[in-house]
Design a protein around this motif. Sequence first.
Motif, PDB file in Angstrom:
ATOM      1  N   THR A   8      35.592  17.960  -1.469  1.00 37.41           N
ATOM      2  CA  THR A   8      35.483  17.003  -2.567  1.00 37.41           C
ATOM      3  C   THR A   8      34.133  16.284  -2.517  1.00 37.41           C
ATOM      4  O   THR A   8      33.473  16.124  -3.550  1.00 37.41           O
ATOM      5  CB  THR A   8      36.639  15.979  -2.507  1.00 37.41           C
ATOM      6  OG1 THR A   8      37.878  16.683  -2.617  1.00 37.41           O
ATOM      7  CG2 THR A   8      36.532  14.963  -3.620  1.00 37.41           C
ATOM      8  N   LEU A   9      33.735  15.868  -1.334  1.00 35.03           N
ATOM      9  CA  LEU A   9      32.433  15.202  -1.194  1.00 35.03           C
ATOM     10  C   LEU A   9      31.297  16.128  -1.604  1.00 35.03           C
ATOM     11  O   LEU A   9      30.344  15.701  -2.257  1.00 35.03           O
ATOM     12  CB  LEU A   9      32.226  14.720   0.237  1.00 35.03           C
ATOM     13  CG  LEU A   9      32.984  13.472   0.639  1.00 35.03           C
ATOM     14  CD1 LEU A   9      32.802  13.203   2.136  1.00 35.03           C
ATOM     15  CD2 LEU A   9      32.537  12.269  -0.167  1.00 35.03           C
ATOM     16  N   ARG A  10      31.392  17.400  -1.226  1.00 29.70           N
ATOM     17  CA  ARG A  10      30.359  18.375  -1.619  1.00 29.70           C
ATOM     18  C   ARG A  10      30.258  18.475  -3.141  1.00 29.70           C
ATOM     19  O   ARG A  10      29.158  18.511  -3.685  1.00 29.70           O
ATOM     20  CB  ARG A  10      30.668  19.752  -1.041  1.00 29.70           C
ATOM     21  CG  ARG A  10      30.231  19.962   0.349  1.00 29.70           C
ATOM     22  CD  ARG A  10      30.393  21.449   0.684  1.00 29.70           C
ATOM     23  NE  ARG A  10      30.083  21.667   2.065  1.00 29.70           N
ATOM     24  CZ  ARG A  10      28.848  21.742   2.553  1.00 29.70           C
ATOM     25  NH1 ARG A  10      27.822  21.605   1.761  1.00 29.70           N
ATOM     26  NH2 ARG A  10      28.646  21.941   3.831  1.00 29.70           N
ATOM     27  N   GLU A  11      31.407  18.559  -3.787  1.00 32.45           N
ATOM     28  CA  GLU A  11      31.423  18.660  -5.248  1.00 32.45           C
ATOM     29  C   GLU A  11      30.815  17.417  -5.887  1.00 32.45           C
ATOM     30  O   GLU A  11      30.009  17.524  -6.821  1.00 32.45           O
ATOM     31  CB  GLU A  11      32.857  18.846  -5.748  1.00 32.45           C
ATOM     32  CG  GLU A  11      33.453  20.194  -5.425  1.00 32.45           C
ATOM     33  CD  GLU A  11      34.928  20.295  -5.781  1.00 32.45           C
ATOM     34  OE1 GLU A  11      35.441  19.390  -6.482  1.00 32.45           O
ATOM     35  OE2 GLU A  11      35.560  21.268  -5.347  1.00 32.45           O
ATOM     36  N   ASP A  19      26.686   8.106  -3.572  1.00 33.62           N
ATOM     37  CA  ASP A  19      27.613   7.621  -2.547  1.00 33.62           C
ATOM     38  C   ASP A  19      28.219   8.793  -1.783  1.00 33.62           C
ATOM     39  O   ASP A  19      28.358   8.748  -0.558  1.00 33.62           O
ATOM     40  CB  ASP A  19      28.730   6.771  -3.167  1.00 33.62           C
ATOM     41  CG  ASP A  19      28.226   5.428  -3.674  1.00 33.62           C
ATOM     42  OD1 ASP A  19      27.206   4.926  -3.145  1.00 33.62           O
ATOM     43  OD2 ASP A  19      28.852   4.874  -4.596  1.00 33.62           O
ATOM     44  N   ALA A  20      28.565   9.840  -2.509  1.00 35.07           N
ATOM     45  CA  ALA A  20      29.120  11.040  -1.886  1.00 35.07           C
ATOM     46  C   ALA A  20      28.072  11.701  -0.989  1.00 35.07           C
ATOM     47  O   ALA A  20      28.400  12.162   0.108  1.00 35.07           O
ATOM     48  CB  ALA A  20      29.614  12.024  -2.936  1.00 35.07           C
ATOM     49  N   VAL A  21      26.833  11.721  -1.441  1.00 30.93           N
ATOM     50  CA  VAL A  21      25.755  12.278  -0.618  1.00 30.93           C
ATOM     51  C   VAL A  21      25.670  11.504   0.694  1.00 30.93           C
ATOM     52  O   VAL A  21      25.598  12.097   1.779  1.00 30.93           O
ATOM     53  CB  VAL A  21      24.395  12.249  -1.356  1.00 30.93           C
ATOM     54  CG1 VAL A  21      23.252  12.603  -0.408  1.00 30.93           C
ATOM     55  CG2 VAL A  21      24.409  13.182  -2.548  1.00 30.93           C
ATOM     56  N   GLY A  22      25.697  10.182   0.616  1.00 30.37           N
ATOM     57  CA  GLY A  22      25.618   9.359   1.812  1.00 30.37           C
ATOM     58  C   GLY A  22      26.758   9.617   2.772  1.00 30.37           C
ATOM     59  O   GLY A  22      26.552   9.764   3.983  1.00 30.37           O
ATOM     60  N   GLN A  23      27.977   9.705   2.235  1.00 35.00           N
ATOM     61  CA  GLN A  23      29.133   9.974   3.085  1.00 35.00           C
ATOM     62  C   GLN A  23      29.051  11.366   3.697  1.00 35.00           C
ATOM     63  O   GLN A  23      29.373  11.566   4.866  1.00 35.00           O
ATOM     64  CB  GLN A  23      30.421   9.841   2.276  1.00 35.00           C
ATOM     65  CG  GLN A  23      30.741   8.429   1.853  1.00 35.00           C
ATOM     66  CD  GLN A  23      31.971   8.372   0.962  1.00 35.00           C
ATOM     67  OE1 GLN A  23      32.866   9.210   1.066  1.00 35.00           O
ATOM     68  NE2 GLN A  23      32.006   7.397   0.071  1.00 35.00           N
ATOM     69  N   LEU A  24      28.611  12.304   2.888  1.00 36.06           N
ATOM     70  CA  LEU A  24      28.529  13.688   3.352  1.00 36.06           C
ATOM     71  C   LEU A  24      27.495  13.841   4.459  1.00 36.06           C
ATOM     72  O   LEU A  24      27.765  14.489   5.481  1.00 36.06           O
ATOM     73  CB  LEU A  24      28.200  14.607   2.176  1.00 36.06           C
ATOM     74  CG  LEU A  24      28.277  16.100   2.429  1.00 36.06           C
ATOM     75  CD1 LEU A  24      29.634  16.508   2.978  1.00 36.06           C
ATOM     76  CD2 LEU A  24      27.992  16.854   1.131  1.00 36.06           C
ATOM     77  N   VAL A  25      26.331  13.247   4.307  1.00 31.77           N
ATOM     78  CA  VAL A  25      25.315  13.387   5.355  1.00 31.77           C
ATOM     79  C   VAL A  25      25.759  12.695   6.647  1.00 31.77           C
ATOM     80  O   VAL A  25      25.431  13.165   7.738  1.00 31.77           O
ATOM     81  CB  VAL A  25      23.906  12.937   4.909  1.00 31.77           C
ATOM     82  CG1 VAL A  25      23.393  13.792   3.759  1.00 31.77           C
ATOM     83  CG2 VAL A  25      23.834  11.488   4.575  1.00 31.77           C
TER      84      VAL A  25
END
Length: 86
Positions: A8-11, A19-25
Amino acid sequence: MERDNFATLREQAAAGDQDAVGQLVELLAERGDMAELRRFADAGSRDAEDLLVELAQEREDVDELRRLAERGNQDAADILTELAQG
């Protein structure tokens, strides 16, 4: 569940959700996934680049630090200088 959250974060990151980029990295750094961090850093994520520098320093990965320094990352250049001075 973690795999679903990761997907989900990748999508969301692919759709431009910073925000998703930050969580994903952050997750990638916890996993030690330098290849994926590099991909995000190369795409312009400063957070990914910072975490990549940290991982490279922890692993004493001089080649990665050199690559980052050559791209203009001053932190990587400073670490290389410290390593060279012993």
